[in-house]
Write a protein that holds these residues in place. Structure first.
Motif, PDB file in Angstrom:
ATOM      1  N   SER A   1      15.129 -82.945-111.342  1.00 59.89           N
ATOM      2  CA  SER A   1      15.825 -83.063-112.682  1.00 59.89           C
ATOM      3  C   SER A   1      15.084 -84.283-113.552  1.00 59.89           C
ATOM      4  O   SER A   1      14.811 -85.225-113.132  1.00 59.89           O
ATOM      5  CB  SER A   1      17.195 -83.354-112.287  1.00 59.89           C
ATOM      6  OG  SER A   1      17.858 -82.217-111.488  1.00 59.89           O
ATOM      7  N   TYR A   2      15.395 -83.904-115.040  1.00 58.53           N
ATOM      8  CA  TYR A   2      15.009 -84.794-115.880  1.00 58.53           C
ATOM      9  C   TYR A   2      16.318 -85.668-116.165  1.00 58.53           C
ATOM     10  O   TYR A   2      17.520 -84.882-116.466  1.00 58.53           O
ATOM     11  CB  TYR A   2      14.469 -84.131-116.789  1.00 58.53           C
ATOM     12  CG  TYR A   2      14.186 -84.780-118.218  1.00 58.53           C
ATOM     13  CD1 TYR A   2      13.104 -85.947-118.183  1.00 58.53           C
ATOM     14  CD2 TYR A   2      14.869 -84.759-119.395  1.00 58.53           C
ATOM     15  CE1 TYR A   2      13.133 -86.727-119.536  1.00 58.53           C
ATOM     16  CE2 TYR A   2      14.609 -85.655-120.673  1.00 58.53           C
ATOM     17  CZ  TYR A   2      13.775 -86.573-120.539  1.00 58.53           C
ATOM     18  OH  TYR A   2      13.705 -87.315-121.728  1.00 58.53           O
ATOM     19  N   VAL A   3      16.293 -86.935-116.133  1.00 55.80           N
ATOM     20  CA  VAL A   3      17.576 -87.672-116.408  1.00 55.80           C
ATOM     21  C   VAL A   3      17.339 -88.687-117.694  1.00 55.80           C
ATOM     22  O   VAL A   3      16.293 -89.016-117.933  1.00 55.80           O
ATOM     23  CB  VAL A   3      17.620 -88.508-115.104  1.00 55.80           C
ATOM     24  CG1 VAL A   3      19.002 -89.461-115.328  1.00 55.80           C
ATOM     25  CG2 VAL A   3      17.937 -87.392-113.881  1.00 55.80           C
ATOM     26  N   LYS A   4      18.413 -88.653-118.382  1.00 54.38           N
ATOM     27  CA  LYS A   4      18.363 -89.542-119.557  1.00 54.38           C
ATOM     28  C   LYS A   4      19.669 -90.602-119.280  1.00 54.38           C
ATOM     29  O   LYS A   4      20.668 -90.262-118.514  1.00 54.38           O
ATOM     30  CB  LYS A   4      18.710 -88.811-120.901  1.00 54.38           C
ATOM     31  CG  LYS A   4      17.389 -88.296-121.334  1.00 54.38           C
ATOM     32  CD  LYS A   4      17.768 -88.038-122.804  1.00 54.38           C
ATOM     33  CE  LYS A   4      16.354 -87.339-123.410  1.00 54.38           C
ATOM     34  NZ  LYS A   4      16.145 -86.996-124.794  1.00 54.38           N
ATOM     35  N   GLU A   5      19.641 -91.732-119.829  1.00 54.33           N
ATOM     36  CA  GLU A   5      20.696 -92.698-119.229  1.00 54.33           C
ATOM     37  C   GLU A   5      20.796 -93.579-120.551  1.00 54.33           C
ATOM     38  O   GLU A   5      19.703 -93.762-121.258  1.00 54.33           O
ATOM     39  CB  GLU A   5      20.583 -93.427-118.049  1.00 54.33           C
ATOM     40  CG  GLU A   5      19.265 -94.265-117.930  1.00 54.33           C
ATOM     41  CD  GLU A   5      19.041 -94.996-116.663  1.00 54.33           C
ATOM     42  OE1 GLU A   5      19.552 -94.711-115.642  1.00 54.33           O
ATOM     43  OE2 GLU A   5      18.294 -95.677-116.455  1.00 54.33           O
ATOM     44  N   ILE A   6      21.833 -94.297-120.685  1.00 48.06           N
ATOM     45  CA  ILE A   6      22.177 -95.477-121.718  1.00 48.06           C
ATOM     46  C   ILE A   6      21.645 -96.782-121.143  1.00 48.06           C
ATOM     47  O   ILE A   6      21.931 -97.216-120.194  1.00 48.06           O
ATOM     48  CB  ILE A   6      23.595 -95.735-122.079  1.00 48.06           C
ATOM     49  CG1 ILE A   6      24.019 -94.240-122.557  1.00 48.06           C
ATOM     50  CG2 ILE A   6      23.656 -96.674-123.263  1.00 48.06           C
ATOM     51  CD1 ILE A   6      23.255 -93.347-123.802  1.00 48.06           C
ATOM     52  N   SER A   7      20.808 -97.293-121.975  1.00 49.70           N
ATOM     53  CA  SER A   7      20.219 -98.719-121.500  1.00 49.70           C
ATOM     54  C   SER A   7      21.134 -99.836-121.578  1.00 49.70           C
ATOM     55  O   SER A   7      21.926 -99.971-122.610  1.00 49.70           O
ATOM     56  CB  SER A   7      18.791 -98.871-122.399  1.00 49.70           C
ATOM     57  OG  SER A   7      18.485-100.286-122.018  1.00 49.70           O
ATOM     58  N   GLU A   8      21.324-100.469-120.521  1.00 54.62           N
ATOM     59  CA  GLU A   8      22.253-101.579-120.574  1.00 54.62           C
ATOM     60  C   GLU A   8      21.818-102.613-121.470  1.00 54.62           C
ATOM     61  O   GLU A   8      22.878-103.430-122.137  1.00 54.62           O
ATOM     62  CB  GLU A   8      22.422-102.176-119.039  1.00 54.62           C
ATOM     63  CG  GLU A   8      22.792-101.239-118.329  1.00 54.62           C
ATOM     64  CD  GLU A   8      22.968-102.010-116.767  1.00 54.62           C
ATOM     65  OE1 GLU A   8      22.579-103.246-116.701  1.00 54.62           O
ATOM     66  OE2 GLU A   8      23.259-101.240-115.706  1.00 54.62           O
TER      67      GLU A   8
ATOM     68  N   THR B   1      19.818-102.283-124.426  1.00 50.87           N
ATOM     69  CA  THR B   1      19.851-101.737-125.905  1.00 50.87           C
ATOM     70  C   THR B   1      20.984-100.941-126.225  1.00 50.87           C
ATOM     71  O   THR B   1      21.125-100.551-127.673  1.00 50.87           O
ATOM     72  CB  THR B   1      18.503-100.855-126.181  1.00 50.87           C
ATOM     73  OG1 THR B   1      18.261 -99.853-125.465  1.00 50.87           O
ATOM     74  CG2 THR B   1      17.165-102.067-125.854  1.00 50.87           C
ATOM     75  N   GLU B   2      21.419-100.265-125.275  1.00 51.76           N
ATOM     76  CA  GLU B   2      22.663 -99.458-125.491  1.00 51.76           C
ATOM     77  C   GLU B   2      22.110 -98.138-126.229  1.00 51.76           C
ATOM     78  O   GLU B   2      23.030 -97.744-126.794  1.00 51.76           O
ATOM     79  CB  GLU B   2      23.869 -99.830-126.319  1.00 51.76           C
ATOM     80  CG  GLU B   2      24.417-101.102-125.390  1.00 51.76           C
ATOM     81  CD  GLU B   2      25.831-101.564-126.016  1.00 51.76           C
ATOM     82  OE1 GLU B   2      26.039-101.188-127.321  1.00 51.76           O
ATOM     83  OE2 GLU B   2      26.439-102.846-125.625  1.00 51.76           O
ATOM     84  N   VAL B   3      20.775 -97.887-126.082  1.00 49.89           N
ATOM     85  CA  VAL B   3      20.217 -96.538-126.531  1.00 49.89           C
ATOM     86  C   VAL B   3      19.980 -95.826-125.448  1.00 49.89           C
ATOM     87  O   VAL B   3      19.349 -96.002-124.418  1.00 49.89           O
ATOM     88  CB  VAL B   3      18.985 -97.090-127.452  1.00 49.89           C
ATOM     89  CG1 VAL B   3      18.231 -95.726-127.888  1.00 49.89           C
ATOM     90  CG2 VAL B   3      19.302 -97.979-128.435  1.00 49.89           C
ATOM     91  N   GLU B   4      20.059 -94.236-125.690  1.00 48.96           N
ATOM     92  CA  GLU B   4      19.496 -93.576-124.677  1.00 48.96           C
ATOM     93  C   GLU B   4      18.072 -93.325-124.396  1.00 48.96           C
ATOM     94  O   GLU B   4      17.181 -93.239-125.405  1.00 48.96           O
ATOM     95  CB  GLU B   4      20.223 -92.017-125.013  1.00 48.96           C
ATOM     96  CG  GLU B   4      19.842 -90.887-123.871  1.00 48.96           C
ATOM     97  CD  GLU B   4      20.378 -89.733-124.388  1.00 48.96           C
ATOM     98  OE1 GLU B   4      21.260 -88.923-123.606  1.00 48.96           O
ATOM     99  OE2 GLU B   4      19.681 -89.115-125.481  1.00 48.96           O
ATOM    100  N   CYS B   5      17.722 -93.338-123.205  1.00 49.48           N
ATOM    101  CA  CYS B   5      16.271 -93.533-122.814  1.00 49.48           C
ATOM    102  C   CYS B   5      16.241 -92.557-121.605  1.00 49.48           C
ATOM    103  O   CYS B   5      16.928 -92.169-121.011  1.00 49.48           O
ATOM    104  CB  CYS B   5      15.889 -95.026-122.676  1.00 49.48           C
ATOM    105  SG  CYS B   5      16.675 -95.688-121.120  1.00 49.48           S
ATOM    106  N   CYS B   6      14.806 -92.539-121.420  1.00 46.52           N
ATOM    107  CA  CYS B   6      14.504 -91.677-120.085  1.00 46.52           C
ATOM    108  C   CYS B   6      14.433 -92.500-118.703  1.00 46.52           C
ATOM    109  O   CYS B   6      13.979 -93.387-118.810  1.00 46.52           O
ATOM    110  CB  CYS B   6      13.007 -91.140-120.310  1.00 46.52           C
ATOM    111  SG  CYS B   6      12.659 -90.097-121.896  1.00 46.52           S
TER     112      CYS B   6
ATOM    113  N   GLU C   1       8.208 -92.596-120.669  1.00 44.60           N
ATOM    114  CA  GLU C   1       7.643 -91.939-121.830  1.00 44.60           C
ATOM    115  C   GLU C   1       7.595 -90.404-121.680  1.00 44.60           C
ATOM    116  O   GLU C   1       7.341 -89.489-122.452  1.00 44.60           O
ATOM    117  CB  GLU C   1       6.163 -92.439-122.109  1.00 44.60           C
ATOM    118  CG  GLU C   1       6.134 -93.958-122.251  1.00 44.60           C
ATOM    119  CD  GLU C   1       4.608 -94.373-122.079  1.00 44.60           C
ATOM    120  OE1 GLU C   1       3.778 -93.297-121.894  1.00 44.60           O
ATOM    121  OE2 GLU C   1       4.377 -95.412-122.408  1.00 44.60           O
ATOM    122  N   ASN C   2       8.100 -89.728-120.521  1.00 45.50           N
ATOM    123  CA  ASN C   2       8.038 -88.528-120.088  1.00 45.50           C
ATOM    124  C   ASN C   2       9.451 -87.494-120.752  1.00 45.50           C
ATOM    125  O   ASN C   2      10.333 -88.262-120.904  1.00 45.50           O
ATOM    126  CB  ASN C   2       7.896 -88.247-118.945  1.00 45.50           C
ATOM    127  CG  ASN C   2       6.637 -88.766-118.117  1.00 45.50           C
ATOM    128  OD1 ASN C   2       5.601 -88.986-118.807  1.00 45.50           O
ATOM    129  ND2 ASN C   2       6.646 -89.158-116.665  1.00 45.50           N
TER     130      ASN C   2
END
Length: 814
Positions: A245-252, A254-259, A289-290
Motif C-alpha cells: 500500500s501507498y500511504v500518505k499522512e499529515i506531517s506533525e 508542517t501539517e502538510v500531507e506528505c508521503c 519522494e515516491n
C-alpha cells in the motif's frame, strides 16, 4: 507493526535485515532483507521501474531503459540496453528463455535470452503491460499481450473471446498515477487492486442452457472490499492476500500531507471486508519522494518470497521460519516460550541450539533475581552435562545463592565432583543447621567425603555441644560411615525415635547389651517388643539381670513376656508375685490364675502381708481351704453376693451350711441368700432357721421371688416333660413304621453265627431263618436257646455291644 530498518555504513554499504517493530507484543509474520550486491550498484546510478521473478533468476527494469538479469542474491548476470526511456513491464515465459519488455515510448520487444530470436512492435501510446505466452518457446505459441491504463479485460485465449470487463470503482483517480495491480492466484482466480479497492474474481463455466450468444465462461466477483490506503501491488499467500500500500499522512511539523513509508499487509479476505493479520511499515530509500505508481510487488510462487520494488530500493520479504520465531521470542525475553519452541522444532531449526537458549534463560532468571526458578530450570536444561552443572554451581556461589541450587543438584546419573557437594554443605553448615540436616538426610552418603563433613560438624559442636540438630546430623553421618556404635550413643542421648530402626537395620543387638535401661527409659513398649522379638540375640536372663536395679522396668519386661508365653519365664514367676504386688496389682490376680509355676505359699504370704483380700481368697480356695476363703469373704469383704458366688463355684454343701450359719443373725445377708439360694439349696432350710421377730429387709419381695422361682421351675419341668413325651411318642411311631417294613433276604446274606449263606443252595430243602430289626440274620438252629420264659428273642451281636436289643421281626420257614 514492523518497519524495515535502513542501516548505512561508512563504506556506503546499506542493508535492511529485518522490519522494525513498534511497542506491541504481536509477532510479525514476515521478515525483510534488502536486495544488495549488484542491485546496490544499479540503483546508485539508475532507478528501478519494474521487476519480474522467475524460479531461476530475477529481471529488473530501470528508468533509463536497461534490463538486468540477477541471481537471487542480487548479483548481475546479464545486462540489456532495451530502450532510451523507462521500462514499464517485463514478462518471461515458463522456460525463462524468452523475455518481453514494454516501455514508455510505446515499443514492445520479445527476444530470446540465449538466442537471436526477436520480435518488435511499436504503438502510438505508452504500453504499461506486456505478457508473453507461457509456452512462447513453442512455434505455435509465439504470442504476447499488451495493455494500457484504462481498464481490465478478461479474455478466453482458447475461444478468442472477451469474457468481461472489470471497470474502475473510483474514476476520479488518475490511472497513470494509481495504476491497476493484477495477479492470478490460480488459473481461474484473478485478484484486482485499483485505488483502494480489491476484487477477487472467479472465472466459471457457463451452463449450456445459458449460452446462446454469450461466451463459454463468465466472471463472478466472490470477494470485494476497500482498503485504508492506495494499492501498489498484490500477491496471494495461501488463502490470504499480501497487499503493498501507498500511504500518505499529515506531517506533525508542517501539517502538510506528505508521503509516508509504504505498508505491506497480510489480510484474510471476507465476502465484503477483510481481517488484518499483520501490517508492517517499510523504510525504503527515498520513500518521501515516491508516488503510488513507483511501487511494485512481485512474488515467487511456491517459495513465499515477496519483492517490494521502489525506484531506489528492492526489499525481499520472507515468511518467518521457526528460527525467526525463536529470535523474536528471545528479543522479547520470552525465554520459556523460546525454549519450548526450540524443543518442538529441534529437527528443523538451523540457527539455534536448545542448550544455548536454556543457558540464556538461566542467566536471564539470575539477572532478575529469580534464583530458585533459575536453579529449578538447571535440572531440565543442563541434563547430564557435569561440566555445565559445575559451572552453574560456581556461578551461584559467586552471587551467594548456593542454597537456591542445592535442592536441584543431581544425585544420580550424573554425579558431580565431591567438592561441589561439600561446598554446598559447608555453606549450609555456616548459616543454616536445619537446612544442613535436611541435605544430609536427602543426599546419598557417597556424594561427598564423609570424613571431611564429620570433622566440620564436630568442630561446630565444640562451640555448641548441646545442639540437637547437629547431634542428630552427626549420628546420621556416623551411620553412613558404618560407625553404628557412635550413632547409637547419640540417638540414645537424644532419645531419638530412629534408634530402634537403627538397631534393627544394622543388627546392633550386641551394642545394646549394656544399654537396655536407656532403651527402656526412652520407650519401654518398643524396647520390650524388640527384646522379646530377638531373644536369640539378647537372652531373657541377660535382660532381667540388666534391669535388676530397676524393678519397675523389670516388671514391664516380665509381664509382657508372660503375656506372650506363660512358660518361658517360669523361673521368674516367684519374683513376679512381688513385682505385680508392688507395681501392677490389677494384673496380679490374672497372673495367679494363669500361672502354673508360681509357689502358692509364697504368693499367699505376700498377699496376706499386703492385705490383698481377693487374691488371698483365690489362693486359699486354690489350696483347698475353701472354708477359710469363704470366711474371709464374709468377714473382710462382707459381700454376700461374692460369698454366694463363691459357694456356687465350689458347689459344696458344707460351704452353704457355713454361709447360712454366718448369715443367720445378719438380716442383709439373709436377704441376699433368699434372693439367690433357691436353685442350689432348699430355701425352707434357711427360712426355718430365721428367728421369730427378726426384721429382714425386703422379706416379702424375697419370698415372692422364691415362690416365683419355684413356680418357674415347676413350669420348666412340666414343659420339659411334655417335650420328652412328645418326642418319645414320635420316635416310637417312627420305630414301629420302620419295624413294619419288609427285609430283603437273598443268597448274598450270611448267618452271623456260622457265617454260611443264610439261604440253602438247594431251594427244595426246608430252612428256618430269624431276621432281627438290626438287620442281623441267623439260622434258627444257630441261635442259642433262651433261658428266659419270655418269647422275645434278642440279637446276640447288638446285645454284646450294648447297642440295645434287636427283637426278631421275622422268622422264615420252609
Amino acid at each position: 507493526m514492523a518497519e524495515a530498518e535502513e542501516k548505512e555504513t561508512r563504506s556506503n554499504e546499506e542493508s535492511t535485515d529485518e522490519s522494525e517493530e513498534d511497542e506491541s507484543e504481536e509477532e510479525p509474520k514476515l521478515k525483510y532483507e534488502r536486495l544488495s550486491n549488484g542491485v546496490t550498484e544499479i540503483l546508485q546510478k539508475d532507478a528501478a521501474s519494474c521487476m519480474t521473478v522467475h524460479e531461476k533468476f530475477l529481471a529488473l527494469g530501470t528508468h533509463y531503459g536497461k534490463v538486468y538479469l540477477l541471481d537471487v542474491q542480487g548479483n548481475i548476470t546479464q545486462k540489456f540496453d532495451v530502450s532510451p526511456v523507462k521500462i514499464n513491464q517485463i514478462s518471461l515465459d515458463e522456460s525463462g528463455e524468452h523475455m518481453g519488455v514494454c516501455s514508455e515510448d510505446g515499443k514492445v520487444q520479445v527476444f530470446g535470452l540465449y538466442s537471436a530470436e526477436e520480435f518488435h512492435e511499436t504503438f502510438d501510446c505508452p504500453i504499461k503491460i506486456v505478457a508473453v505466452h507461457p509456452h512462447f518457446l513453442r512455434s505455435h505459441c509465439k504470442q504476447f499481450v499488451t495493455g494500457g491504463k484504462k481498464g481490465v479485460k478478461i479474455l478466453d485465449m482458447i475461444s478468442k473471446q472477451r469474457i468481461t470487463n472489470v471497470p474502475r470503482d473510483d474514476i476520479s483517480l488518475r490511472p497513470d498515477m494509481y495504476p491497476c495491480s493484477l495477479c492470478w492466484k490460480d488459473n481461474l482466480t484473478l485478484i484486482i487492486g485499483w485505488g483502494n479497492s480489491v476484487k477477487i474474481c472467479s472465472v466459471k463455466e457457463r451452463h449450456a442452457s445459458e449460452m446462446r450468444d454469450l461466451p463459454n465462461r463468465y466472471v463472478e466477483i466472490v470477494f470485494q472490499f476497500d482498503t485504508e490506503f492506495y494499492i501498489s501491488g498484490l500477491a496471494p499467500l495461501c488463502d490470504q492476500l499480501v497487499i503493498l500500500s501507498y500511504v500518505k499522512e499529515i506531517s506533525e511539523k508542517t501539517e502538510v500531507e506528505c508521503c509516508a513509508r509504504p505498508r505491506l499487509d497480510i489480510v484474510q479476505p471476507l465476502p465484503e471486508s477483510c481481517e488484518e493479520i499483520s501490517s508492517d511499515a517499510l523504510t525504503v530509500r527515498g520513500f518521501q519522494e515516491n508516488e503510488c505508481r513507483d511501487y511494485h510487488l512481485e512474488y515467487s510462487e511456491g517459495e513465499s518470497l515477496f519483492y517490494i520494488i521502489s525506484p531506489r530500493d528492492v526489499v525481499v520479504a520472507k515468511e518467518r521460519d521457526q528460527d525467526d520465531h525463536i529470535d523474536w521470542l528471545l528479543e522479547k525475553k520470552k525465554y520459556e516460550e523460546a525454549l519450548m519452541a526450540a524443543e518442538i522444532s529441534q529437527k528443523t531449526i538451523k540457527k539455534h541450539k536448545i542448550l544455548d537458549i536454556g543457558l540464556a534463560y538461566i542467566n536471564h532468571l539470575v539477572e532478575k533475581g529469580e534464583y530458585d526458578l533459575a536453579a529449578r530450570k538447571c535440572q531440565k536444561i543442563l541434563g547430564k552435562n557435569t561440566e555445565l552443572w559445575e559451572f552453574e554451581v560456581y556461578k551461584f556461589k559467586e552471587i551467594g545463592q548456593l542454597k537456591a541450587i542445592s535442592r536441584y543438584l543431581p544425585r544420580r546419573d550424573p554425579v558431580l565432583k565431591p567438592l561441589i557437594y561439600e561446598m554446598v554443605l559447608h555453606e549450609f553448615l555456616e548459616s543454616d543447621y536445619e537446612g544442613f540436616a535436611t541435605l544430609i538426610k536427602e543426599w546419598p552418603g557417597d556424594l561427598y567425603n564423609n570424613t571431611i563433613i564429620v570433622q566440620a560438624v564436630v568442630d561446630h559442636l565444640k562451640k555448641d555441644p548441646q545442639n540437637r540438630t547437629l547431634l542428630r546430623t552427626l549420628a546420621e553421618l556416623y551411620t553412613y560411615d558404618q560407625r553404628y556404635g557412635r550413632a547409637l550413643e547419640i540417638y540414645l542421648t537424644l532419645r531419638h525415635k530412629d534408634v530402634f530402626q537403627l538397631i534393627h537395620k544394622h543388627n546392633l543387638f550386641s551394642s545394646i547389651r549394656d544399654k537396655i535401661v536407656l532403651l527402656m527409659d526412652f520407650d519401654s513398649e518398643k524396647a520390650v517388643d524388640m527384646l522379646l522379638d530377638n531373644e536369640d540375640k539378647i537372652s531373657i536372663d541377660r535382660v532381667v539381670e540388666e534391669l535388676e536395679n530397676r524393678p519397675e522396668l523389670q516388671h514391664v519386661y516380665l509381664h509382657k513376656l508372660f503375656k506372650r508365653d506363660h512358660h518361658k519365664g517360669q523361673r521368674y514367676h516367684e519374683k513376679q508375685i512381688s513385682l505385680y504386688a508392688e507395681y501392677d496389682r490389677p494384673n496380679l490376680l490374672p497372673f495367679l490364675r494363669d500361672s502354673t509355676h508360681c509357689p502358692l505359699e509364697k504368693a499367699l504370704e505376700i498377699c496376706q502381708q499386703r492385705n490383698f483380700v481377693e487374691e488371698t481368697v483365690y489362693l486359699l480356695s486354690r489350696m483347698g481351704n475353701s472354708r477359710s476363703a469363704l470366711k474371709m469373704i464374709m468377714e473382710e469383704l462382707q459381700d454376700v453376693d461374692k460369698a454366694i458366688e463363691f459357694a456356687k463355684e465350689q458347689d459344696d454343701g458344707e460351704l452353704w451350711e457355713d454361709l447360712i450359719l454366718y448369715s443367720i443373725d445378719k438380716p442383709p445377708f439373709i436377704t441376699g441368700l433368699l434372693n439367690n439360694i433357691g436353685t442350689h439349696v432348699d430355701p425352707i432350710l434357711l427360712i426355718h432357721r430365721i428367728k421369730e421377730g427378726m426384721e429382714i429387709p425386703n422379706l416379702r419381695d424375697s419370698l415372692v421371688k422364691i415362690l416365683q422361682d419355684y413356680n418357674l421351675q415347676i413350669l420348666l419341668r412340666e414343659g420339659c416333660k411334655k417335650i420328652l413325651v412328645a418326642d418319645s411318642l414320635s420316635l416310637l411311631k417312627k420305630m414301629h413304621r420302620t419295624q413294619m417294613k419288609g427285609v430283603l433276604v437273598d443268597e448274598e446274606n450270611i448267618c452271623e453265627s456260622c457265617l454260611s449263606p443264610i439261604l440253602p443252595s438247594d431251594a427244595s430243602k426246608s430252612f428256618n431263618v430269624v431276621v432281627f430289626h438290626c438287620r442281623h440274620m441267623f439260622h434258627k438252629e444257630c441261635l442259642p436257646v433262651s433261658n428266659t420264659v419270655s418269647p422275645v428273642q434278642f440279637c446276640n451281636i447288638c446285645s454284646a455291644k450294648h447297642r440295645g436289643p434287636g427283637s426278631a421281626i421275622l422268622e422264615m420257614k420252609k
